[in-house]
Design a protein around this motif. Structure first.
Motif, PDB file in Angstrom:
ATOM      1  N   PHE B  80       1.074  -1.113  -0.131  1.00  0.00           N
ATOM      2  CA  PHE B  80       0.258  -0.350  -0.006  1.00  0.00           C
ATOM      3  C   PHE B  80       1.263   1.150  -0.114  1.00  0.00           C
ATOM      4  O   PHE B  80       1.953   1.337   0.570  1.00  0.00           O
ATOM      5  N   LEU B  81       0.375   2.292  -1.002  1.00  0.00           N
ATOM      6  CA  LEU B  81       0.727   3.784  -0.857  1.00  0.00           C
ATOM      7  C   LEU B  81       0.173   4.481  -0.354  1.00  0.00           C
ATOM      8  O   LEU B  81      -0.471   4.670  -1.418  1.00  0.00           O
ATOM      9  N   GLU B  82       0.124   5.280   1.134  1.00  0.00           N
ATOM     10  CA  GLU B  82      -0.652   5.707   0.818  1.00  0.00           C
ATOM     11  C   GLU B  82       0.039   7.620   1.101  1.00  0.00           C
ATOM     12  O   GLU B  82       0.945   7.938   1.899  1.00  0.00           O
ATOM     13  N   LEU B  83      -0.697   8.588  -0.168  1.00  0.00           N
ATOM     14  CA  LEU B  83      -0.273   9.751  -0.099  1.00  0.00           C
ATOM     15  C   LEU B  83      -0.808  10.882   0.989  1.00  0.00           C
ATOM     16  O   LEU B  83      -2.200  10.796   0.758  1.00  0.00           O
ATOM     17  N   SER B  84      -0.892  11.816   1.599  1.00  0.00           N
ATOM     18  CA  SER B  84      -1.032  12.679   2.920  1.00  0.00           C
ATOM     19  C   SER B  84      -1.168  13.939   1.819  1.00  0.00           C
ATOM     20  O   SER B  84      -0.336  14.547   1.508  1.00  0.00           O
ATOM     21  N   SER B  85      -1.981  14.593   2.138  1.00  0.00           N
ATOM     22  CA  SER B  85      -2.465  16.623   2.075  1.00  0.00           C
ATOM     23  C   SER B  85      -1.442  16.591   0.110  1.00  0.00           C
ATOM     24  O   SER B  85      -1.197  17.228   0.051  1.00  0.00           O
ATOM     25  N   GLN B  86      -2.327  15.598  -0.290  1.00  0.00           N
ATOM     26  CA  GLN B  86      -2.321  16.201  -1.764  1.00  0.00           C
ATOM     27  C   GLN B  86      -2.866  17.461  -2.281  1.00  0.00           C
ATOM     28  O   GLN B  86      -3.691  17.680  -2.397  1.00  0.00           O
ATOM     29  N   MET B  87      -2.130  17.771  -3.219  1.00  0.00           N
ATOM     30  CA  MET B  87      -2.476  18.906  -3.851  1.00  0.00           C
ATOM     31  C   MET B  87      -2.417  18.131  -5.716  1.00  0.00           C
ATOM     32  O   MET B  87      -2.172  18.173  -5.921  1.00  0.00           O
ATOM     33  N   PRO B  88      -2.869  19.471  -6.248  1.00  0.00           N
ATOM     34  CA  PRO B  88      -3.323  19.404  -7.595  1.00  0.00           C
ATOM     35  C   PRO B  88      -2.096  18.699  -8.201  1.00  0.00           C
ATOM     36  O   PRO B  88      -1.229  18.543  -9.685  1.00  0.00           O
ATOM     37  N   ASP B  89      -0.857  19.426  -8.113  1.00  0.00           N
ATOM     38  CA  ASP B  89       0.183  19.007  -8.645  1.00  0.00           C
ATOM     39  C   ASP B  89       0.772  17.648  -8.236  1.00  0.00           C
ATOM     40  O   ASP B  89       1.872  17.224  -8.801  1.00  0.00           O
ATOM     41  N   ASP B  90      -0.007  16.900  -7.412  1.00  0.00           N
ATOM     42  CA  ASP B  90       0.519  15.114  -7.273  1.00  0.00           C
ATOM     43  C   ASP B  90      -0.416  14.541  -7.990  1.00  0.00           C
ATOM     44  O   ASP B  90       0.085  13.228  -8.208  1.00  0.00           O
ATOM     45  N   THR B  91      -0.688  15.461  -9.069  1.00  0.00           N
ATOM     46  CA  THR B  91      -1.660  14.816  -9.677  1.00  0.00           C
ATOM     47  C   THR B  91      -1.406  13.882 -11.006  1.00  0.00           C
ATOM     48  O   THR B  91       0.127  14.311 -11.655  1.00  0.00           O
ATOM     49  N   ALA B  92      -1.175  12.738 -10.868  1.00  0.00           N
ATOM     50  CA  ALA B  92       0.268  12.062 -12.133  1.00  0.00           C
ATOM     51  C   ALA B  92      -0.537  10.097 -11.574  1.00  0.00           C
ATOM     52  O   ALA B  92      -1.512   9.560 -11.051  1.00  0.00           O
ATOM     53  N   PHE B  93      -0.269   9.391 -12.182  1.00  0.00           N
ATOM     54  CA  PHE B  93       0.154   7.855 -12.425  1.00  0.00           C
ATOM     55  C   PHE B  93       1.004   7.615 -11.354  1.00  0.00           C
ATOM     56  O   PHE B  93       2.416   8.065 -11.216  1.00  0.00           O
ATOM     57  N   TYR B  94       0.113   6.049 -10.911  1.00  0.00           N
ATOM     58  CA  TYR B  94       1.615   6.185  -9.514  1.00  0.00           C
ATOM     59  C   TYR B  94       1.222   4.057  -9.763  1.00  0.00           C
ATOM     60  O   TYR B  94       0.539   3.644 -10.619  1.00  0.00           O
ATOM     61  N   PHE B  95       3.103   3.928  -9.927  1.00  0.00           N
ATOM     62  CA  PHE B  95       3.612   2.780 -10.676  1.00  0.00           C
ATOM     63  C   PHE B  95       4.324   2.285  -8.999  1.00  0.00           C
ATOM     64  O   PHE B  95       5.103   2.243  -8.187  1.00  0.00           O
ATOM     65  N   CYS B  96       3.564  -0.097  -9.352  1.00  0.00           N
ATOM     66  CA  CYS B  96       5.040  -0.233  -8.137  1.00  0.00           C
ATOM     67  C   CYS B  96       5.691  -0.970  -9.466  1.00  0.00           C
ATOM     68  O   CYS B  96       5.126  -1.309 -10.110  1.00  0.00           O
ATOM     69  N   ALA B  97       6.469  -1.892  -8.315  1.00  0.00           N
ATOM     70  CA  ALA B  97       7.272  -1.955  -9.214  1.00  0.00           C
ATOM     71  C   ALA B  97       8.042  -2.875  -8.727  1.00  0.00           C
ATOM     72  O   ALA B  97       8.898  -2.783  -7.861  1.00  0.00           O
ATOM     73  N   SER B  98       8.794  -4.167  -9.126  1.00  0.00           N
ATOM     74  CA  SER B  98       9.813  -5.017  -8.247  1.00  0.00           C
ATOM     75  C   SER B  98      10.699  -5.715  -9.078  1.00  0.00           C
ATOM     76  O   SER B  98      10.705  -5.878 -10.444  1.00  0.00           O
ATOM     77  N   GLY B  99      12.126  -6.124  -8.663  1.00  0.00           N
ATOM     78  CA  GLY B  99      13.584  -6.525  -9.436  1.00  0.00           C
ATOM     79  C   GLY B  99      13.823  -7.715  -8.687  1.00  0.00           C
ATOM     80  O   GLY B  99      13.252  -8.301  -7.694  1.00  0.00           O
ATOM     81  N   GLY B 100      15.107  -7.394  -8.582  1.00  0.00           N
ATOM     82  CA  GLY B 100      16.326  -8.327  -8.265  1.00  0.00           C
ATOM     83  C   GLY B 100      16.323  -9.423  -9.124  1.00  0.00           C
ATOM     84  O   GLY B 100      16.621 -10.502  -8.411  1.00  0.00           O
ATOM     85  N   LEU B 101      15.729 -10.031 -10.096  1.00  0.00           N
ATOM     86  CA  LEU B 101      15.917 -10.816 -10.986  1.00  0.00           C
ATOM     87  C   LEU B 101      17.808 -11.625 -11.224  1.00  0.00           C
ATOM     88  O   LEU B 101      17.875 -12.413 -11.603  1.00  0.00           O
ATOM     89  N   TYR B 102      18.557 -10.547 -10.991  1.00  0.00           N
ATOM     90  CA  TYR B 102      20.108 -11.024 -11.973  1.00  0.00           C
ATOM     91  C   TYR B 102      20.933 -11.071 -10.000  1.00  0.00           C
ATOM     92  O   TYR B 102      21.350 -11.681 -10.686  1.00  0.00           O
ATOM     93  N   ASP B 103      20.888 -10.069  -9.720  1.00  0.00           N
ATOM     94  CA  ASP B 103      22.199 -10.380  -8.331  1.00  0.00           C
ATOM     95  C   ASP B 103      21.308  -8.791  -7.553  1.00  0.00           C
ATOM     96  O   ASP B 103      20.464  -8.754  -7.791  1.00  0.00           O
ATOM     97  N   PHE B 104      22.233  -9.165  -6.376  1.00  0.00           N
ATOM     98  CA  PHE B 104      22.345  -8.610  -5.035  1.00  0.00           C
ATOM     99  C   PHE B 104      21.528  -7.222  -6.035  1.00  0.00           C
ATOM    100  O   PHE B 104      20.395  -6.242  -5.668  1.00  0.00           O
ATOM    101  N   TRP B 105      22.198  -6.232  -6.562  1.00  0.00           N
ATOM    102  CA  TRP B 105      21.808  -4.471  -6.542  1.00  0.00           C
ATOM    103  C   TRP B 105      20.498  -4.775  -7.502  1.00  0.00           C
ATOM    104  O   TRP B 105      20.315  -2.986  -7.150  1.00  0.00           O
TER     105      TRP B 105
END
Lengths: 109, 124
Positions: B80-105
């Motif tokens: 979950f991502l909770e965004l507080s006190s949103q303003m008009p310039d916070d209008t956006a697409f919000y993406f979640c993502a995951s990785g780490g398949l190849y090595d630690f970094w």
């Protein structure tokens, strides 16, 4: 303000090669090879196409290649195709911070 | 393979809070961190930080500290991502993502798995 600078747009004709630059600093690209590239088509999520400067995930076309010189990483697309028209984003990790580039729109003429 | 499914679009008035979800399925035992990014219309991607799905540790960049909160519910494999006190310039697409398949970094910068994005519109 993005830590990584990319050209706003790059264009090329089908079959040509184009190169997109991604300029950072000695604190990130200049020191570490932790650079990735993403392709993002309109209305879609980004797709990983390169990591560790020049390594391709399984299934990614070998028309995509990467390199690095000093503080600048580069993505080259060879044999440009209509399907390559998209936004491209570079990304790096350094000092506990992940940073994306400003993004480049690639147009196939 | 991991699939990330995000919640639907949100419309909020300025000053309101919003909570976006990202449900993981598939081989989630290969996940390390869930990262969140946002993309304002016509702009580039902006990294918002990560949550460790194994212990709940979080990392927020300075410009988002105090404005966002990440949580992970193990029982439903959902971030979950909770965004507080949103303003008009916070209008956006919000993406979640995951990785780490190849090595630690690569868990920090090479993201193979992405949600489709959640559009949050903030307007009066």
């Amino acid at each position: 303000q993005s830590a990584l600078t990319q050209p706003a747009s790059v264009s090329g004709s089908p079959g040509q090669s184009i190169t997109i630059s991604c300029t950072g600093t000695t604190r990130n690209i200049g020191t570490y090879n932790l650079v990735s590239w993403y392709r993002q088509r309109p209305g879609e999520a980004p797709k990983l196409i390169l990591y560790e400067v020049n390594k391709r995930p399984s299934g990614v076309s070998d028309r995509f290649s990467g390199s690095k010189s000093g503080n600048t990483a580069s993505l080259t697309i060879s044999g440009l195709q209509a399907e390559d028209e998209a936004d491209y984003h570079c990304c790096t990790y350094a000092g506990s911070t992940t940073s994306f580039g400003t993004g480049t729109k690639v147009t196939v003429l | 393979q991991v699939q990330l499914v995000q919640s639907g679009p949100e419309f909020k008035r300025p000053g309101a809070s919003v909570k976006v979800s990202c449900k993981a399925s598939g081989t989630t035992n290969t996940m390390y961190y869930i990262h969140w990014m946002r993309q304002a219309p016509g702009q580039g991607l902006e990294w918002m930080g990560w949550i460790d799905t194994n212990n709940g540790d979080t990392n927020y960049p300075q410009n988002f500290q105090g404005l966002i909160t990440f949580t992970w519910d193990t029982s439903v494999s959902t971030a979950f991502l909770e965004l507080s006190s949103q303003m008009p310039d916070d209008t956006a697409f919000y993406f979640c993502a995951s990785g780490g398949l190849y090595d630690f970094w690569t868990r920090y910068y090479a993201f193979d798995y992405w949600g489709k994005g959640t559009l949050v519109t903030v307007s009066s």
